[in-house]
Design an enzyme around this catalytic site. Structure first.
Site, PDB file in Angstrom:
ATOM      1  N   HIS A  58       0.837  -1.200   0.000  1.00  0.00           N
ATOM      2  CA  HIS A  58       0.000   0.000   0.000  1.00  0.00           C
ATOM      3  C   HIS A  58       0.875   1.255   0.000  1.00  0.00           C
ATOM      4  CE1 HIS A  58      -3.317   2.694   0.805  1.00  0.00           C
ATOM      5  NE2 HIS A  58      -2.730   3.104   1.909  1.00  0.00           N
ATOM      6  N   GLN A  78       3.950   1.621  -1.139  1.00  0.00           N
ATOM      7  CA  GLN A  78       4.585   1.781  -2.448  1.00  0.00           C
ATOM      8  C   GLN A  78       3.580   2.294  -3.478  1.00  0.00           C
ATOM      9  OE1 GLN A  78       7.921   1.517  -3.006  1.00  0.00           O
ATOM     10  NE2 GLN A  78       7.973   1.295  -0.795  1.00  0.00           N
ATOM     11  N   HIS A 130       0.936   4.085  -2.802  1.00  0.00           N
ATOM     12  CA  HIS A 130       0.675   5.468  -2.405  1.00  0.00           C
ATOM     13  C   HIS A 130       1.756   6.400  -2.962  1.00  0.00           C
ATOM     14  CE1 HIS A 130      -2.427   7.103   0.129  1.00  0.00           C
ATOM     15  NE2 HIS A 130      -1.584   7.895   0.760  1.00  0.00           N
TER      16      HIS A 130
END
Length: 107
Positions: free
Chosen positions: A75, A77, A79
């Site tokens: 998540h 990465q 983001h």
């Protein structure tokens, strides 16, 4: 620093960068180009912070310190990559708004 705290740093800085890039596009839409430039600079600073955390993780792994792969890491990465894309698109949107403003006789 705990792995979860490190991952949250990527998420927080990535989210801040995305928010600033979105605000920059809104400012440019209203012909506030100096404000847009400042917001993009703030987005870049946040992206740099997130990228430094990511780089530290990569360097640690290259030394043999394995990073736990978790849904939270994926998540984070995602983001970060999303924030980078939004910042890149914001630069294009700001440029287009500036050209439109100039062509329509704005300042």
């Amino acid at each position: 620093m705990e792995n979860q705290e490190v991952v949250m740093g990527i998420i927080i800085h990535g989210g801040n960068a995305r928010s600033q890039a979105m605000r920059a596009m809104a400012a440019a839409k209203n012909a506030k180009f100096a404000e847009a430039a400042q917001l993009i600079e703030e987005a870049n600073e946040e992206l740099n912070k997130a990228h430094r955390i990511q780089t530290d993780l990569i360097q640690a792994e290259s030394r043999g310190d394995k990073t736990e792969l978790s849904l939270l890491m994926v998540h984070a990465q995602d983001h970060l990559m999303n924030a980078m894309t939004v910042r890149d698109l914001a630069l294009e949107v700001i440029s287009l708004n500036d050209k439109i403003n100039q062509l329509s006789g704005g300042n």
